[in-house]
Design a protein around this motif. Structure first.
Motif, short mmCIF file in Angstrom:
data_model
loop_
_atom_site.label_atom_id
_atom_site.label_comp_id
_atom_site.label_asym_id
_atom_site.label_seq_id
_atom_site.Cartn_x
_atom_site.Cartn_y
_atom_site.Cartn_z
N VAL A 1 0.85 -1.18 0.00
CA VAL A 1 0.00 0.00 0.00
C VAL A 1 0.89 1.24 0.00
N GLN A 2 0.52 2.18 -0.82
CA GLN A 2 1.30 3.41 -0.89
C GLN A 2 0.37 4.61 -1.02
N GLU A 22 -2.57 10.40 -3.66
CA GLU A 22 -2.84 9.31 -4.59
C GLU A 22 -2.49 7.99 -3.92
N ALA A 23 -3.40 7.04 -4.03
CA ALA A 23 -3.24 5.77 -3.33
C ALA A 23 -3.08 4.63 -4.33
N SER A 24 -2.34 3.61 -3.91
CA SER A 24 -2.20 2.40 -4.69
C SER A 24 -2.06 1.22 -3.74
N GLY A 25 -2.44 0.04 -4.25
CA GLY A 25 -2.27 -1.18 -3.46
C GLY A 25 -3.40 -1.47 -2.49
N THR A 27 -8.03 -1.28 -1.99
CA THR A 27 -9.33 -1.02 -2.61
C THR A 27 -9.78 0.35 -2.10
N PHE A 28 -9.39 1.35 -2.84
CA PHE A 28 -9.46 2.73 -2.37
C PHE A 28 -10.88 3.13 -1.96
N LYS A 75 -9.98 7.65 -9.66
CA LYS A 75 -8.56 7.97 -9.79
C LYS A 75 -7.77 7.58 -8.55
N ASN A 76 -8.45 6.96 -7.57
CA ASN A 76 -7.78 6.61 -6.30
C ASN A 76 -7.10 7.84 -5.69
#
Length: 123
Positions: A1-2, A22-25, A27-28, A75-76
């Motif tokens: 998660v970032q 901005e998020a990744s990794g 389920t936003f 767009k998370n």
């Protein structure tokens, strides 16, 4: 998660800034997102939070009417529009994600944190 914050900088009192997270990794869309800030020598404090659905927003009274949070789940990303900035808004701003989803103002419930972005407001 970032989680990655951006948009900080040095501005003058009365100016505006827009921070992005901005998020990744993860389920936003299931996570509440909070913006917190920490000034030198002070504890981390809540700025504004938004629930997973976007229908619950909690703002610290020091920023009500000046700061606006929004999210774009496609767009998370979460945004913090900061208007009428004051020198006392100077701090490192962090975004954080909470899988409980409600948008708590308690930083202890947040699971993931970004590295922070510096906001400096000169008088």
């Amino acid at each position: 998660v970032q989680l990655v914050e951006s948009g900080g900088g040095l501005v003058q009192a009365g100016d505006s800034l827009r921070l992005s997270c901005e998020a990744s990794g993860l389920t936003f869309s299931r996570y509440a997102i909070g913006w917190f800030r920490q000034a030198p020598g002070q504890e981390r404090e809540v700025v504004v939070t938004i629930s997973w659905s976007g229908d619950r927003i909690v703002s610290d009274r020091s920023v009500k009417g000046r700061f606006t949070i929004s999210r774009d789940n496609a767009k998370n990303a979460v945004y913090l529009q900061m208007n009428s900035l004051k020198p006392e808004d100077t701090a490192v701003y962090y975004c954080a994600a909470d899988d409980l989803g409600s948008g708590s103002s308690d930083p202890m419930v947040y699971d993931y944190w970004g590295q922070g972005t510096q906001v400096t407001v000169s008088s």
